[in-house]
Design an enzyme around this catalytic site. Structure first.
Site, PDB file in Angstrom:
ATOM      1  N   ASP A   1      46.943  55.267  42.752  1.00 22.91           N
ATOM      2  CA  ASP A   1      46.314  55.159  44.062  1.00 22.91           C
ATOM      3  C   ASP A   1      46.734  56.307  44.973  1.00 22.91           C
ATOM      4  OD1 ASP A   1      45.218  52.943  42.997  1.00 22.91           O
ATOM      5  OD2 ASP A   1      46.542  51.526  44.013  1.00 22.91           O
TER       6      ASP A   1
ATOM      7  N   ASP B   1      43.750  47.790  34.746  1.00 27.18           N
ATOM      8  CA  ASP B   1      44.573  48.201  35.883  1.00 27.18           C
ATOM      9  C   ASP B   1      45.714  47.187  36.041  1.00 27.18           C
ATOM     10  OD1 ASP B   1      45.424  49.485  38.153  1.00 27.18           O
ATOM     11  OD2 ASP B   1      43.758  48.841  39.413  1.00 27.18           O
TER      12      ASP B   1
END
Lengths: 804, 526
Positions: free
Chosen positions: A476, A401
């Protein structure tokens, strides 16, 4: 993502300047006498008439109806960056032929007849197709299938994906290969941009062509023009350039359970046990950043996770996997070996002054390994070796990530543009490629750790070609109905841009979904290739059993459905690796003559076998479903509801009733698909379970479909250890035909064959295997019949005949 | 007894249902279909209820029965049959190839030991629980008799109050008369008195001028925003006048008119103005004498920026999310404050005024009136004390201390638990809290709410409405309670942001009868 964190074109000086360039009145011209024609390419020199700066122009024909156009300065003061490692290899060149040069029009063809690049004239070509303005370029381009990315491209850095345009009968695409900050202005004269026409492919000039203006801050012009002509052709052409996903391990196509964070070993073990208690299949538990010792990757928090190997064993003994996160930011801590190594060996990205760059991320002060340096990638890869990273096993997979890279205190939350990378390139030249380089290191690390196990990596940042290394998720998102709707749009966009292995956080990362939203999100998530529930640390826990029983049952029902279709997903991924044809597809991929289908972005196809239209609105009892037509006369395929076998015979919109359990999905008449209908707690435990074949007949009573199977884990399939089989049904008879030699030993067998669309109900069936004949029972049901227990092994030839 | 013929995966109790008919057919247990008996456990699901495949994984709804001789029999879902994982301790859910070891004897023996140990624990714990019950019942009885006593005393004191009230009124009437007479006589002579009479007028004038200054939009009201610009009003000296601070000066209103400003706002603002101009130093205890000291006691808290109450506020504004501290601060302040002392009376003018020298007779009457006032005040204080105690007792009586009062003794106790980062405190029936080991303020995780155990009510407590979480809900805590000989917290976790779980053990939970009933149930199943 907060859009205010990112610059607009107007706030970016190079973009603001370049945007003003007009399409007419070019100040660039071909230098007479410099045009050269070779077997596979054309070259010429261009000049800026105002400042006499010269450019080298090259047009190459590639095999498979694609062209590559490159323009660079002839004598640059400083060399321009050329993107590396995005392409799968050196593209294979084809033959170029300048066919006609009459009346100012040049037709250039590659060896295939349909790939015609029509150029009005070199002069007009230079004016219309291409315009050079100091260090930036623009040219005509087909409007892409522009699903709404929201702002996620900023986060995922996926700008350098192909733009593909569709119109009836003709599809083409452009892959603009550039790793710098890039804007794309799309100019179209039509309101329905998706159906826009482009002239230079078809040669027709009825309407002014839409144009696209690519504005990149640095680098060269390096554009691939993919000429289709069918959507699947364009997908294949792009895949030929940048590659495809490797066949993933089966478990990675099953259900992933994630949360920021599962707090400790007991938490992980008890969540896993709860899935069994409620009989909901689950394959993979995920650990977000809190498992580490103070965000030092390759370490564990010794208090919360004192015995990681025991915890991992508890999971793997149940057939489950663990995925841990490893981000590229490195904590600046003198007690941390990774930081010390990078500091001593000069592995970090540097500032303009040659110091190690320090940014701020999860661990606090952090630096960033320069993955553009092959030595750094090797070092990084070596850290995954089990004698180095001793607290995991080769079954523990990886999540990369924050690899844009994320820098909390950096401009636009990323690294400053004047950082210096390996090869003395500025960050501005290579920014969008950083995540890709990170992945190369990770992928090599996992492959070296266990050369016979296919790595699984999830990444956020990705570039063209990253599909060769990793799966992605959409970043997200928010527990909100609109974000649920976006998950399909975004993944379809990724899929046509070569990235099939895509999913969105089920339930939404930020915020707390109510029961209905969570139910619908699971139902949608099961029909995206990557299926993972994930949540922010500040959200309430949302494992299915924490909701009322109905919600738990709806979710269980959806997850079981996903598991039942795993053989289809697995086959689709194998076929993607072989052909470059996406696993999920927009309707237009198979219905390019249906203009109405172009704009549909709340439905998707799984290969050409399933049509999925999840419920993505709150409180609805009905959804409108669009059944596409195969021609421009409203003729459509037959579609069979996968739950009821109720048949849709007409194309166009149909309103369909839904209850809380309903996921509106149809199987195309004419297709055969494999399923496994037995429940297991994890997909790895299904390997020996028997198959069900679902046969849905077309108007001629025919159907075909394939199945692929292997050991679901290793690279043995590359050595031919697999079974790939085509099934074909016609005239009341089902036969199989192996693609290649069936060379994999399996305990699996066919337990059930479902046939929908028969005109009459058969009274039995006869199966012949190796000359031995046996009678089978056929059980009639509403809308379909079931051939009971054919018991066929997967690697034998058979013929099954229905008796009427 | 294991010799009854039955298909694999069928319990002994259901064996009789798996018998073929004369024609070798068999009907699914839900009655939906008839199938040949040979299709039972043939690895193909024929019955919608899954009853034809008790021994295979073919049916989604199926159950597999493990006999588990030597231990406890269980049903497992058919999804776990022949999946390569040993789920039954007798290994019957997997084929021979998997070679599951039979661990039932060991597990059975271990379970028996555990049951014995538990029974032993409950037996011993029950004795201590009995003590708790005795104490608890005694406490309830004490509370009840005390309550009756207090009721009686309250009645007495109320009668007394009426009497003292009358005496006070009489004494004050004389006092007023005498003072008025005295003033009348000394009007021309005593300039101080005249000045004293002028004070309120001057105050009014000052206040009116100030009102006009503040009312910048001249709408006849002073509003919160109009006060927020005057840095003199920055009570906590943090550089901004917050809305809350401004509202304080407006008597917690959004705006005030001129009359309200003069009577309510100005008395609060003026001390700060004077403070800012260096005219006024809050009195220190040494300086304070007599009535004036008593009157001003509460006021320095309001204006002194270093007082504890304002510290809390500062901490709050500085980002501490523990609003609890603030609330507590408020409570403390109310406790200290004499209820009849208005803030406005604590102006420095009153303090500076020199009391006039009365003639002896007037002084005597004033003295008498003071005594009458004090006597009434004493009775009223006594009533307040009684009412306070009554309220406490009623609160305790309102709490659920269990059917036998066994939990009552825990009220008033506190237990702590330390982990790597925090010290956790549980004060049953009151509150739970958390304090960082590296220091800082205590954070309330929740206040006593109720018993929430399911199905055993007294196995779980809930504490709610703790300090608010950043960006989230109020903290809350669930207490899981088990039997042990010594009360202690054994673990604290936070599986959900801001939702805490305490594992708490106490002999109060050692209900051996309930435990016995449970184990008996278990034996019945066996």
């Amino acid at each position: 993502v907060d859009p205010s964190n990112f610059k607009t074109c107007e706030q970016s000086s190079f973009c603001r300047r370049s945007r003003k360039v007009q399409t007419s009145g070019s100040k660039y011209a071909l230098i007479p006498g410099t045009l050269n024609t070779y077997a596979d390419s054309l070259t010429a020199d261009l000049v800026n008439k105002e400042n006499h700066h010269q450019f080298a122009f090259k047009l190459e024909a590639l095999v498979g109806s694609s062209f590559r156009l490159q323009i660079d300065e002839k004598q640059p003061l400083k060399p321009r960056y050329r993107v590396e490692h995005a392409l799968k290899g050196q593209p294979q060149t084809g033959r170029i032929r300048v066919q006609r040069e009459t009346d100012g029009e040049i037709v250039i063809t590659s060896e295939r007849k349909q790939g015609r690049l029509v150029v009005d004239s070199i002069r007009r070509y230079c004016r219309r197709l291409l315009k050079v303005y100091d260090h930036l370029f623009w040219f005509l381009f087909y409007y892409n299938l522009c699903f709404n990315y929201g702002h996620s491209w900023q986060e995922t850095g996926s700008l350098s994906s192909p733009r593909i345009s569709f119109r009836p009968q003709r599809t083409a695409g452009v892959y603009w290969q550039n790793a710098a900050e890039t804007w794309v202005d799309i100019q179209t004269t039509e309101t329905n941009v998706v159906s826009s026409l482009v002239n230079f492919v078809s040669g027709s000039r009825k309407t002014p062509p839409p144009a696209a203006h690519f504005i990149s801050e640095s680098g060269i012009v390096d554009a691939f023009i993919l000429l289709g002509p069918k959507p699947l052709d364009a997908f294949r052409q792009y895949a030929a350039l940048t590659g495809t996903h490797e066949l993933p391990q089966l478990f990675s196509l099953a259900y992933h359970q994630s949360r920021w964070n599962y707090n400790d070993e007991r938490d992980v073990t008890s969540v896993s046990a709860k899935f069994d208690e409620f009989n909901i299949p689950m394959d993979t538990m995920w650990l977000d950043i809190e498992y580490t010792d103070g965000k030092r990757y390759f370490t564990w928090d010794k208090f919360k996770f004192p015995q990681p190997l025991t915890m991992i064993k508890n999971l793997t003994e149940l057939g489950r996997h663990l995925v841990v996160i490893i981000d590229p930011h490195i904590k600046r801590d003198n007690g941390y070996f990774f930081h010390n190594d990078c500091t001593e060996r000069g592995y970090y990205v540097k500032t303009r002054d040659g110091n190690d760059y320090e940014g701020w991320c999860w661990p606090g002060s952090a630096s960033y390994p320069d993955f553009f340096n092959p030595v750094v990638r090797d070092y990084y890869a070596s850290q995954y070796a089990l004698d180095k990273f001793q607290t995991v096993t080769s079954d523990v997979m990886l999540w990369n990530d924050m690899n844009e890279p994320s820098v909390f205190n950096g401009p636009e939350i990323t690294a400053p543009k004047d950082l210096i990378h390996y090869g003395n390139w500025e960050h501005r030249d290579v920014h969008n490629l950083y995540g890709h380089m990170h992945l190369m290191g990770s992928f090599a690390g996992l492959q070296q750790r266990d050369p016979n196990q296919r790595p699984f990596i999830l990444t956020r940042s990705h570039f063209a070609g990253s599909q060769r290394y990793a799966a992605i998720w959409t970043g997200d998102n928010l527990a909100d109905w609109s974000h649920l709707q976006h998950s399909i749009k975004m993944c379809l966009t990724e899929a046509v841009a070569g990235f099939s292995f895509c999913g969105a956080d089920v339930g939404g990362f930020f915020g707390n979904p109510d029961a209905e939203l969570l139910e619908r999100w699971y139902q949608t998530g099961i029909f995206l290739p990557f299926f993972r529930a994930h949540a922010h640390i500040d959200t309430k826990r949302r494992e299915p059993w924490l909701f009322p029983e109905r919600t738990r049952l709806v979710i269980q029902n959806a997850v079981l459905k996903r598991y039942s279709y795993l053989p289809l997903w697995y086959t689709a991924f194998y076929e993607l690796e072989q052909t470059g044809e996406p696993v999920i597809r927009p309707l237009l991929a198979h219905y390019p003559l249906d203009k109405e289908a172009f704009g549909i972005d709340n439905q998707l196809l799984v290969q050409d076998r399933l049509l999925v239209r999840p419920v993505m609105q709150q409180g609805v009892g009905k959804v409108d479903v669009y059944f596409p037509s195969v021609d421009d006369k409203k003729n459509g395929d037959l579609w069979y509801d996968v739950d009821t076998y109720q048949r849709q015979e007409k194309s166009g919109y149909v309103s369909v009733s839904v209850d809380e359990y309903k996921i509106p999905v149809w199987q195309r008449g004419g297709s055969i698909l494999p399923k496994k209908e037995r429940q297991r707690r994890a997909s790895t435990l299904m390997i020996n379970d028997p198959y069900t074949l679902i046969i849905c007949l077309d108007r001629q009573g025919k159907a075909t479909g394939s199945l692929y199977l292997d050991d679901e884990k290793s690279y043995a399939y590359r050595k031919g250890h697999f079974i790939h089989v085509d099934y074909e049904f016609s005239n009341g008879q089902l036969i199989n035909r192996f693609i290649g030699k069936p060379n994999y030993k399996t305990e699996a067998w066919i337990e059930r064959i479902v046939i929908a669309g028969l005109e009459r109900v058969p009274n039995g069936a006869t199966i012949t295997v190796n000359g031995v004949t046996q009678q089978l029972e056929v059980l009639p049901h509403e809308g379909h019949v079931v051939v009971r227990k054919p018991g066929i092994k997967m690697d034998v030839d058979f013929a099954l005949k229905l008796n009427f | 007894s294991g010799e009854v013929l039955r298909p694999v995966g069928v319990s002994l109790a259901k064996a009789a249902l798996y018998q073929p008919r004369a024609d070798k057919s068999w009907t699914c247990l839900d009655g939906s279909r008839s199938i040949p008996f040979t299709q039972i456990n043939d690895d193909y699901c024929d019955c919608p209820d899954g009853s034809d495949e008790p021994g295979t994984s073919a049916c989604a709804q199926g159950k597999f029965h493990c006999l588990n001789k030597g231990h406890q029999p269980i049903d497992i879902p058919s999804s776990q049959v022949q999946d390569g994982i040993c789920d039954c301790c007798d290994g019957s859910d997997e084929s021979q190839l998997v070679a599951c070891p039979n661990t039932c004897q060991e597990l059975g023996a271990a379970a028996a030991v555990q049951r014995r140990n538990e029974a032993e624990l409950f037996k011993k714990g029950a004795e201590r629980r009995q003590e708790l019950i005795t104490r608890g019942k005694q406490m309830r009885a004490e509370r009840e008799s005390r309550r009756l006593e207090l009721d009686q005393r309250l009645k007495e004191q109320e009668l007394l109050r009426t009497e003292k009230e009358q005496l006070k009124q009489n004494a004050e009437a004389f006092e007023t008369e005498a003072i008025d007479a005295f003033k009348e006589q000394h009007r021309e002579l005593d300039t101080d008195t005249a000045k004293a009479e002028e004070e309120p007028k001057e105050m009014r004038k000052e206040a009116s001028l100030s009102f006009i200054e503040y009312d910048t939009n001249t709408d006849g009201f002073v509003e919160v925003t109009e006060l927020m610009v005057d840095m003199v009003l920055d009570k906590d000296r943090n550089g901004v006048v917050t809305k809350e601070e401004a509202r304080y000066f407006l008597d917690e209103r959004d705006r005030v008119d001129i009359d309200a400003f003069i009577t309510l706002s100005w008395p609060r603002i003026k001390p700060l103005k004077m403070l800012a101009e260096g005219l006024f130093q809050p009195p220190t205890p040494e300086d304070s004498t007599g009535d004036a000291a008593q009157q001003t006691e509460a006021t320095p808290e309001k204006i002194n920026p270093t007082s504890p109450h304002l510290n809390d506020e500062q901490a709050d504004l500085a980002g501490d999310d523990d609003i609890e501290a603030d609330e507590e601060g408020d409570e403390d302040q109310y406790d200290d404050e004499e209820p009849d002392v208005g803030v406005g009376e604590a102006t420095p003018d009153v303090e500076d005024a020199k009391p006039p020298v009365y003639d002896p007779e007037t002084q005597r009457l004033i003295q008498q009136a003071n005594e009458a006032r004090n006597a009434l005040e004493e009775v009223e204080r006594s009533i307040r004390e009684i009412e306070h105690e009554v309220k406490e007792i009623d609160e305790q009586n309102g709490k659920d201390y269990g059917p036998n009062e066994e939990w009552a003794v825990l009220d008033g106790q506190c237990y702590t638990f330390e982990d790597r980062e925090y010290v956790y405190t549980l004060c049953p029936f009151d509150r739970t809290s958390q304090k960082s080991r590296s220091g800082g303020a205590e954070t309330t995780l929740g206040r006593w709410e109720q018993w929430i155990g399911q199905p055993k009510k007294y196995s779980q407590q809930k504490y709610a409405n703790g300090a608010a979480c950043w960006n989230g809900p109020s903290r809350s805590a669930i207490i899981n309670i088990k039997c042990s000989l010594e009360p202690k917290i054994t673990a604290v976790s936070e599986p959900n942001r801001c939702e805490y779980y305490f594992e708490f053990e106490t002999p109060a939970a050692c209900d051996s009868e309930a435990f016995q009933a449970e184990t008996d149930n278990l034996h019945d199943e066996l």
